[in-house]
Design a protein around this motif. Structure first.
Motif, mmCIF file in Angstrom:
data_model
loop_
_atom_site.group_PDB
_atom_site.id
_atom_site.type_symbol
_atom_site.label_atom_id
_atom_site.label_comp_id
_atom_site.label_asym_id
_atom_site.label_seq_id
_atom_site.Cartn_x
_atom_site.Cartn_y
_atom_site.Cartn_z
ATOM 1 N N LEU A 1 0.830 -1.203 0.000
ATOM 2 C CA LEU A 1 0.000 0.000 0.000
ATOM 3 C C LEU A 1 0.865 1.253 0.000
ATOM 4 N N TYR A 2 1.958 1.231 0.746
ATOM 5 C CA TYR A 2 2.897 2.354 0.765
ATOM 6 C C TYR A 2 3.435 2.631 -0.641
ATOM 7 N N LYS A 3 3.852 1.587 -1.342
ATOM 8 C CA LYS A 3 4.440 1.760 -2.679
ATOM 9 C C LYS A 3 3.408 2.254 -3.687
ATOM 10 N N VAL A 4 2.191 1.730 -3.609
ATOM 11 C CA VAL A 4 1.159 2.138 -4.562
ATOM 12 C C VAL A 4 0.752 3.595 -4.310
ATOM 13 N N LEU A 5 0.579 3.978 -3.064
ATOM 14 C CA LEU A 5 0.218 5.366 -2.751
ATOM 15 C C LEU A 5 1.347 6.323 -3.112
ATOM 16 N N PHE A 6 2.569 5.888 -2.940
ATOM 17 C CA PHE A 6 3.704 6.726 -3.329
ATOM 18 C C PHE A 6 3.674 6.991 -4.830
ATOM 19 N N LYS A 7 3.413 5.953 -5.599
ATOM 20 C CA LYS A 7 3.333 6.113 -7.047
ATOM 21 C C LYS A 7 2.139 6.963 -7.450
ATOM 22 N N MET A 8 1.043 6.868 -6.716
ATOM 23 C CA MET A 8 -0.163 7.609 -7.057
ATOM 24 C C MET A 8 -0.011 9.101 -6.769
ATOM 25 N N LEU B 1 2.961 10.826 -5.463
ATOM 26 C CA LEU B 1 4.269 11.457 -5.626
ATOM 27 C C LEU B 1 4.957 11.075 -6.925
ATOM 28 N N GLY B 2 4.501 10.003 -7.571
ATOM 29 C CA GLY B 2 5.104 9.587 -8.832
ATOM 30 C C GLY B 2 6.485 8.986 -8.626
ATOM 31 N N SER B 3 7.328 9.106 -9.638
ATOM 32 C CA SER B 3 8.692 8.583 -9.548
ATOM 33 C C SER B 3 9.595 9.634 -8.920
ATOM 34 N N ALA B 4 10.706 9.182 -8.359
ATOM 35 C CA ALA B 4 11.644 10.082 -7.691
ATOM 36 C C ALA B 4 13.062 9.630 -7.966
ATOM 37 N N ASN B 5 13.972 10.609 -8.100
ATOM 38 C CA ASN B 5 15.380 10.263 -8.221
ATOM 39 C C ASN B 5 15.969 10.012 -6.838
ATOM 40 N N PHE B 6 17.265 9.751 -6.806
ATOM 41 C CA PHE B 6 17.879 9.374 -5.531
ATOM 42 C C PHE B 6 17.807 10.512 -4.519
ATOM 43 N N GLY B 7 18.059 11.728 -4.969
ATOM 44 C CA GLY B 7 18.020 12.873 -4.059
ATOM 45 C C GLY B 7 16.639 13.101 -3.480
ATOM 46 N N GLU B 8 15.615 13.016 -4.315
ATOM 47 C CA GLU B 8 14.247 13.202 -3.835
ATOM 48 C C GLU B 8 13.831 12.078 -2.893
ATOM 49 N N ALA B 9 14.219 10.854 -3.231
ATOM 50 C CA ALA B 9 13.898 9.723 -2.343
ATOM 51 C C ALA B 9 14.612 9.863 -0.999
#
Length: 423
Positions: A247-254, A256-264
């Protein structure tokens, strides 16, 4: 000496000198054809040397890439195995899973400073900490990180993060490390099901089969002890941990979308800061209600707690770094390899005896996990690969026929007759 010997001797000496110096330029009597042949031979040898050096460099580069990817997989697997085993050891003297979760999550604050240190060491154009922080804050929106977005976006993900780790630790109290790590691999199947339902991702029959295999493995794991005792509770905890992780991964994608290393790194550090500010009240409440009580304070195994937190931090960093520097599939392979890693430790150190049902459930779950790693276009890629093999085989067959026909004709001409081979 007669008069003819001297000119021949001089010519011979000069020829030797010219051969040693490599200069055949305008020497009288040396043909231009020989000069062209020498230049052509020198050019061919130079091109062959350059081609050999290029192949050597290419092989070296490929070998180094393979070594790097292997080290990433090994590091991810080892850090997760180490975290799981350290938790099991810590439970022997300190039975406070929520405090361990809270303490380990606080270490996530260090991820962004570690990322910025790497930026200073590798980047050519170095940025100030504030500028880099603002740049990575774009994951929250164009306005960056505001108090409203901090509470709105961080709170639900922080709760899911804490639940995932807390349920994982509770499962380790009831089951072996091998069983828990295998059941946690089901989160890949749950991610697919949630993405298919919520995000309307592409339907894939292979992943549906993988999800069915994961559910089958869960049922077999629960059935291993007859659906009773601590086993069924431990399975429920592990499946709950895998579900909240999905659920964490799906909500993150919904959201926040994708993120680079710095944003993550920025986001995970923000989760750690939120955990320290707002969730610190929970272990205090559990302490005074004696749900998680320890006394005296010196009895807390800080060494083991720091070991768990450090390995958990290393795993989170490796996951984010590995996704950027290599392929996400390698990180997934490193995660699933933690299952045989934990099994080896349980077998050698704890002398665990695995039943046939548990072993079968673990294998089925791992196979389903690997089946989840197939790309979306796996069927098209497979068809193209099969067609390319057929074309290559047909070309090789035609070349063999051509060579055999040439050999037959040449042999027939040698015998005085010409024969045409049958197709």
């Amino acid at each position: 000496m007669d008069g003819k010997a001297a000119p021949n001797g001089v010519a011979t000496i000069e020829d030797r000198i010219l051969r040693i110096t490599g200069y055949y330029g305008y020497y009288p009597g040396y043909s231009s054809q020989k000069r062209e042949e020498g230049a052509q031979t020198h050019t061919e040898s130079s091109s062959q040397e350059a081609e050999g050096q290029t192949r050597c460099q290419s092989c070296t580069s490929t070998f180094l890439k393979l070594i790097w990817r292997f080290l990433i997989i090994l590091s991810v697997s080892s850090s997760w195995v180490g975290t799981t085993q350290f938790v099991k050891i810590t439970f022997e003297t300190f039975d406070c899973p929520f405090f361990m979760t809270w303490f380990s999550t606080n270490w996530n604050i260090m991820i962004f400073p570690i990322y910025y240190s790497g930026h200073l060491a590798t980047a050519q154009e170095k940025q100030s900490p504030i500028k880099k922080f603002r740049e990575c804050s774009r994951i929250f929106g164009e306005d960056g990180l505001t108090l409203k977005l901090f509470l709105k976006r961080t709170a639900p993900f922080s709760i899911l993060w804490t639940l995932t780790n807390y349920l994982y630790l509770l499962a380790l109290k009831k089951l072996t490390a091998t069983d828990v790590s295998a059941l946690f691999c089901c989160n890949k199947a749950f991610v697919f099901l949630l993405s298919w339902i919520v995000l309307k991702d592409r339907f894939m029959g292979a992943r549906i089969v993988a999800a069915i295999m994961a559910i089958t493995g869960i049922v077999m794991m629960a059935y291993a002890d007859g659906f009773q005792g601590d086993s069924i509770i431990g399975v429920a905890y592990a499946v709950g941990s895998a579900s909240t992780s999905a659920l964490y991964k799906v909500l993150f994608k919904m959201f926040l979308g994708s993120a680079n290393f710095g944003e993550a790194a920025h986001f995970v550090s923000t989760l750690g800061f939120f955990n320290f500010i707002f969730i610190s009240i929970t272990p205090i409440i559990l302490y005074f209600t004696k749900v998680e009580y320890w006394y005296p304070f010196s009895a807390v195994p800080w060494g083991y707690l720091c070991g768990v937190a450090g390995l958990w931090l290393a795993f989170n960093i490796l996951v984010n770094v590995g996704v950027v520097l290599t392929y996400p599939i390698l990180i997934s392979i490193g995660t699933v390899l933690s299952v045989p890693g934990n099994a080896a430790v349980d077998l050698l150190k704890h002398k665990m005896i695995f039943s046939v049902v548990r072993l079968g459930a673990t294998i089925i779950i791992c196979m389903g996990f690997l089946l989840m790693l197939l790309p979306e276009e796996w069927d098209e890629i497979t068809l193209r690969f099969i067609n390319s093999l057929k074309e290559k085989k047909s070309e090789d067959h035609s070349e063999d026929i051509t060579e055999s026909s040439v050999h037959t004709r040449s042999r027939s001409r040698a015998n005085g007759t010409v024969s045409i081979p049958l197709a």
